[in-house]
Write a protein that holds these residues in place. Structure first.
Motif, PDB file in Angstrom:
ATOM      1  N   GLU A   1     -41.893  61.063   4.283  1.00  0.00           N
ATOM      2  CA  GLU A   1     -42.390  59.895   3.545  1.00  0.00           C
ATOM      3  C   GLU A   1     -41.234  59.091   2.957  1.00  0.00           C
ATOM      4  OE1 GLU A   1     -45.312  58.637   3.264  1.00  0.00           O
ATOM      5  OE2 GLU A   1     -46.670  60.183   3.975  1.00  0.00           O
ATOM      6  N   VAL A   2     -40.198  59.769   2.458  1.00  0.00           N
ATOM      7  CA  VAL A   2     -39.017  59.055   1.951  1.00  0.00           C
ATOM      8  C   VAL A   2     -38.377  58.249   3.070  1.00  0.00           C
ATOM      9  CG1 VAL A   2     -36.704  59.320   0.968  1.00  0.00           C
ATOM     10  CG2 VAL A   2     -38.577  60.740   0.114  1.00  0.00           C
ATOM     11  N   THR A   3     -38.203  58.887   4.231  1.00  0.00           N
ATOM     12  CA  THR A   3     -37.593  58.209   5.378  1.00  0.00           C
ATOM     13  C   THR A   3     -38.430  57.024   5.832  1.00  0.00           C
ATOM     14  OG1 THR A   3     -36.582  60.289   6.095  1.00  0.00           O
ATOM     15  CG2 THR A   3     -36.753  58.529   7.726  1.00  0.00           C
ATOM     16  N   ASP A   4     -39.748  57.198   5.872  1.00  0.00           N
ATOM     17  CA  ASP A   4     -40.630  56.107   6.301  1.00  0.00           C
ATOM     18  C   ASP A   4     -40.576  54.929   5.321  1.00  0.00           C
ATOM     19  OD1 ASP A   4     -41.372  57.586   8.474  1.00  0.00           O
ATOM     20  OD2 ASP A   4     -43.338  58.168   7.686  1.00  0.00           O
ATOM     21  N   ALA A   5     -40.528  55.231   4.016  1.00  0.00           N
ATOM     22  CA  ALA A   5     -40.480  54.161   3.019  1.00  0.00           C
ATOM     23  C   ALA A   5     -39.184  53.364   3.139  1.00  0.00           C
ATOM     24  CB  ALA A   5     -40.623  54.741   1.614  1.00  0.00           C
ATOM     25  N   VAL A   6     -38.073  54.074   3.315  1.00  0.00           N
ATOM     26  CA  VAL A   6     -36.787  53.383   3.462  1.00  0.00           C
ATOM     27  C   VAL A   6     -36.765  52.598   4.769  1.00  0.00           C
ATOM     28  CG1 VAL A   6     -34.308  53.689   3.722  1.00  0.00           C
ATOM     29  CG2 VAL A   6     -35.538  55.007   2.003  1.00  0.00           C
ATOM     30  N   SER A   7     -37.339  53.134   5.840  1.00  0.00           N
ATOM     31  CA  SER A   7     -37.390  52.422   7.116  1.00  0.00           C
ATOM     32  C   SER A   7     -38.196  51.132   6.988  1.00  0.00           C
ATOM     33  CB  SER A   7     -38.005  53.318   8.201  1.00  0.00           C
ATOM     34  OG  SER A   7     -37.201  54.457   8.417  1.00  0.00           O
ATOM     35  N   LEU A   8     -39.285  51.194   6.236  1.00  0.00           N
ATOM     36  CA  LEU A   8     -40.081  49.987   5.981  1.00  0.00           C
ATOM     37  C   LEU A   8     -39.234  48.925   5.286  1.00  0.00           C
ATOM     38  CD1 LEU A   8     -42.839  48.460   5.778  1.00  0.00           C
ATOM     39  CD2 LEU A   8     -43.195  49.682   3.612  1.00  0.00           C
ATOM     40  N   LEU A   9     -38.487  49.330   4.275  1.00  0.00           N
ATOM     41  CA  LEU A   9     -37.642  48.375   3.541  1.00  0.00           C
ATOM     42  C   LEU A   9     -36.483  47.891   4.400  1.00  0.00           C
ATOM     43  CD1 LEU A   9     -37.543  50.156   0.070  1.00  0.00           C
ATOM     44  CD2 LEU A   9     -38.809  48.095   0.678  1.00  0.00           C
ATOM     45  N   SER A  10     -35.961  48.763   5.239  1.00  0.00           N
ATOM     46  CA  SER A  10     -34.860  48.378   6.121  1.00  0.00           C
ATOM     47  C   SER A  10     -35.270  47.247   7.054  1.00  0.00           C
ATOM     48  CB  SER A  10     -34.408  49.590   6.935  1.00  0.00           C
ATOM     49  OG  SER A  10     -33.414  49.227   7.870  1.00  0.00           O
ATOM     50  N   ALA A  11     -36.527  47.282   7.499  1.00  0.00           N
ATOM     51  CA  ALA A  11     -37.011  46.291   8.472  1.00  0.00           C
ATOM     52  C   ALA A  11     -37.498  45.004   7.826  1.00  0.00           C
ATOM     53  CB  ALA A  11     -38.142  46.901   9.298  1.00  0.00           C
ATOM     54  N   ASP A  12     -37.554  44.946   6.495  1.00  0.00           N
ATOM     55  CA  ASP A  12     -38.169  43.795   5.824  1.00  0.00           C
ATOM     56  C   ASP A  12     -37.328  43.355   4.632  1.00  0.00           C
ATOM     57  OD1 ASP A  12     -39.835  41.938   4.620  1.00  0.00           O
ATOM     58  OD2 ASP A  12     -41.667  43.081   4.994  1.00  0.00           O
ATOM     59  N   ALA A  13     -36.373  42.469   4.890  1.00  0.00           N
ATOM     60  CA  ALA A  13     -35.486  41.986   3.821  1.00  0.00           C
ATOM     61  C   ALA A  13     -36.255  41.240   2.746  1.00  0.00           C
ATOM     62  CB  ALA A  13     -34.403  41.091   4.414  1.00  0.00           C
ATOM     63  N   LYS A  14     -37.325  40.524   3.129  1.00  0.00           N
ATOM     64  CA  LYS A  14     -38.127  39.795   2.136  1.00  0.00           C
ATOM     65  C   LYS A  14     -38.821  40.763   1.180  1.00  0.00           C
ATOM     66  CE  LYS A  14     -39.021  35.549   4.738  1.00  0.00           C
ATOM     67  NZ  LYS A  14     -40.080  34.661   5.323  1.00  0.00           N
ATOM     68  N   LEU A  15     -39.311  41.891   1.696  1.00  0.00           N
ATOM     69  CA  LEU A  15     -39.946  42.884   0.838  1.00  0.00           C
ATOM     70  C   LEU A  15     -38.922  43.502  -0.113  1.00  0.00           C
ATOM     71  CD1 LEU A  15     -42.376  44.586   0.006  1.00  0.00           C
ATOM     72  CD2 LEU A  15     -41.831  46.156   1.891  1.00  0.00           C
ATOM     73  N   ARG A  16     -37.728  43.788   0.399  1.00  0.00           N
ATOM     74  CA  ARG A  16     -36.677  44.317  -0.477  1.00  0.00           C
ATOM     75  C   ARG A  16     -36.392  43.354  -1.613  1.00  0.00           C
ATOM     76  NH1 ARG A  16     -33.816  45.334   4.339  1.00  0.00           N
ATOM     77  NH2 ARG A  16     -32.122  43.900   3.738  1.00  0.00           N
ATOM     78  N   ALA A  17     -36.265  42.089  -1.288  1.00  0.00           N
ATOM     79  CA  ALA A  17     -35.964  41.082  -2.313  1.00  0.00           C
ATOM     80  C   ALA A  17     -37.104  40.964  -3.315  1.00  0.00           C
ATOM     81  CB  ALA A  17     -35.686  39.734  -1.655  1.00  0.00           C
ATOM     82  N   ALA A  18     -38.340  40.990  -2.827  1.00  0.00           N
ATOM     83  CA  ALA A  18     -39.494  40.849  -3.724  1.00  0.00           C
ATOM     84  C   ALA A  18     -39.604  42.033  -4.672  1.00  0.00           C
ATOM     85  CB  ALA A  18     -40.775  40.713  -2.903  1.00  0.00           C
ATOM     86  N   LEU A  19     -39.434  43.243  -4.157  1.00  0.00           N
ATOM     87  CA  LEU A  19     -39.502  44.430  -5.016  1.00  0.00           C
ATOM     88  C   LEU A  19     -38.364  44.439  -6.027  1.00  0.00           C
ATOM     89  CD1 LEU A  19     -40.373  47.260  -2.439  1.00  0.00           C
ATOM     90  CD2 LEU A  19     -41.918  46.073  -3.997  1.00  0.00           C
ATOM     91  N   GLY A  20     -37.182  44.048  -5.578  1.00  0.00           N
ATOM     92  CA  GLY A  20     -36.039  44.006  -6.495  1.00  0.00           C
ATOM     93  C   GLY A  20     -36.229  42.995  -7.605  1.00  0.00           C
ATOM     94  N   HIS A  21     -36.741  41.829  -7.263  1.00  0.00           N
ATOM     95  CA  HIS A  21     -36.966  40.779  -8.262  1.00  0.00           C
ATOM     96  C   HIS A  21     -38.046  41.199  -9.260  1.00  0.00           C
ATOM     97  CE1 HIS A  21     -37.161  36.737  -9.933  1.00  0.00           C
ATOM     98  NE2 HIS A  21     -38.480  36.781  -9.802  1.00  0.00           N
ATOM     99  N   ALA A  22     -39.147  41.748  -8.759  1.00  0.00           N
ATOM    100  CA  ALA A  22     -40.234  42.173  -9.649  1.00  0.00           C
ATOM    101  C   ALA A  22     -39.814  43.344 -10.523  1.00  0.00           C
ATOM    102  CB  ALA A  22     -41.469  42.548  -8.822  1.00  0.00           C
ATOM    103  N   GLY A  23     -39.000  44.243  -9.980  1.00  0.00           N
ATOM    104  CA  GLY A  23     -38.506  45.359 -10.778  1.00  0.00           C
ATOM    105  C   GLY A  23     -37.641  44.882 -11.924  1.00  0.00           C
ATOM    106  N   ARG A  24     -36.783  43.908 -11.646  1.00  0.00           N
ATOM    107  CA  ARG A  24     -35.931  43.335 -12.702  1.00  0.00           C
ATOM    108  C   ARG A  24     -36.794  42.693 -13.789  1.00  0.00           C
ATOM    109  NH1 ARG A  24     -31.043  43.111 -15.516  1.00  0.00           N
ATOM    110  NH2 ARG A  24     -31.230  41.239 -16.787  1.00  0.00           N
ATOM    111  N   GLU A  25     -37.778  41.925 -13.395  1.00  0.00           N
ATOM    112  CA  GLU A  25     -38.658  41.289 -14.380  1.00  0.00           C
ATOM    113  C   GLU A  25     -39.381  42.322 -15.238  1.00  0.00           C
ATOM    114  OE1 GLU A  25     -41.321  38.688 -12.275  1.00  0.00           O
ATOM    115  OE2 GLU A  25     -40.096  36.930 -12.775  1.00  0.00           O
TER     116      GLU A  25
END
Length: 388
Positions: A334-358
């Motif tokens: 599950e850890v590997t799958d979650a990171v693979s999902l983020l690896s393939a989706d730069a927009k999702l990485r940016a969105a999660l990072g921005h919301a986490g900061r907020e």
């Protein structure tokens, strides 16, 4: 207000208890209060120098490296984990509290020294708050294979004697309630949102860690059995992924052997640590026994998307799919799958990072420290009302 803080750990130790205690004492001092810290001494020859002429014998070894007194109690290293030190029995603890004329005793993750601090507070009739920070029952199970019930009996005895117990998360509050601890309130942890900031992202550091432009996935924390860092081993073998491990501890040799392609950076602190956090593409936490999980907050403050187990403190910190991703505890796939999902989706990485900061921008140590002072004030008022 005069506050005696009895803690199982304090800097130069690097762990959640030591860091939270330092932030608490610093905040009290800045607000005009008078903290006293009582902590285990470090190894011989490693302690900061005492005041000229030496401290009064009744107060133990006095550390003058802070703007408030820090009394060091003689200690021994924990067998098998020398980074953790256990204070020896000493009359100096009660003597220091008496000499300080403390109004309230703050017990930080009480178990050994904290239990003696609770005894002293009861004898001196000083109100006490016990701050639950470490899942010692699970640690006993992990390290000893037994002793979990005994650990909880000790925890319950100390916290039941306190005027109030402060739990860092709803999961830890539930654990305390299940084990019969009364008078529980929530008190989370703060984060330095100025130090941990997306602006510290360092292209040069990123090039040195991943010269081929790989996705940088980092773990930051102690390298110990309960942290389950070995769950990152399958991830470390994926092409296009560079695992970076920051920290030290007894599990390091085994982890190096299991992840030969990973980069191990050792212990990092201060702005150097913040630079590493902000330079990650994904932060992966693997330990399921966190009562809070400060590194998740620091990653979020750094604008980095987080993957963490759906257990303990991260349940309060991560809104799954919005401020990070939660995965089943102990599941490397599950850890590997979650990171693979983020690896393939730069927009999702940016969105999660921005919301986490907020999500963490209002959780400063100053705000959390003021909440703690309110707890002290309420406990003192309650004790006064009973005495009237």
């Amino acid at each position: 207000m005069r506050v005696a803080i009895v803690t199982e750990s304090f800097p130069p130790d690097i762990n959640g208890v030591a860091h939270c205690t330092l932030q608490t004492a610093d905040h009290l001092h800045r607000r005009g209060h008078h903290p006293l810290v009582i902590a285990p001494a470090g190894p011989p020859g490693g302690a900061p120098p005492a005041a000229a002429g030496g401290p009064p014998e009744s107060q133990g070894e006095l550390d003058r490296s802070h703007p408030y007194p820090v009394v060091r109690i003689p200690s021994l290293p924990l067998p098998g984990y020398p980074q953790v030190r256990v204070a020896l029995p000493s009359r100096k603890l009660a003597a220091a509290i008496t000499a300080h004329h403390s109004d309230v005793v703050h017990l930080a993750s009480p178990f050994v020294l904290g239990a003696r601090g609770m005894t002293a507070a009861l004898r001196l009739r000083i109100p006490a708050l016990a701050v639950y920070q470490t899942d010692l029952g699970s640690y006993a199970r992990t390290y000893l294979g037994a002793g979990e019930n005994a650990a909880w009996r000790r925890i319950r005895a100390v916290h039941t004697a306190a005027d109030r117990t402060l739990a860092p998360s709803t999961a830890s509050a539930r654990d305390l309630e299940v084990h019969g601890v009364p008078r529980i309130r929530l008190w989370p942890r703060g984060v330095d949102t100025e130090r941990f900031h997306p602006s510290r992202r360092d292209p040069e550091l990123r090039r040195s860690l991943a010269p081929g432009g790989e996705l940088i996935v980092g773990y930051i924390g102690r390298l110990a059995p309960e942290k389950n860092v070995e769950l990152l081993a399958p991830l470390s073998r994926l092409p296009g992924v560079q695992v970076v491990v920051v920290g030290d501890g007894p599990s390091e040799p085994a982890l190096r052997a299991a992840m030969p392609r990973a980069r191990f950076l050792g212990r990092r602190t201060g702005n150097d640590l913040a630079r590493v956090f902000a330079s990650l593409d994904v932060f992966a936490h693997t330990g399921p026994q966190e009562t809070f999980c400060q590194t998740v907050q620091e990653a979020q403050a750094s604008g980095v998307p987080v993957v963490a187990p759906a257990a303990g403190g991260p349940l309060d910190l991560i809104d799954h799919g919005r401020t990070g991703l939660l995965v089943p505890p102990g599941d490397a796939t599950e850890v590997t799958d979650a990171v693979s999902l983020l690896s393939a989706d730069a927009k999702l990485r940016a969105a999660l990072g921005h919301a986490g900061r907020e999500a963490v921008e209002g959780r400063t140590w100053a705000a959390i420290g003021d909440q703690l002072i309110d707890h002290y004030t309420e406990v003192l008022a309650a004790r006064t009302a009973v005495a009237a």
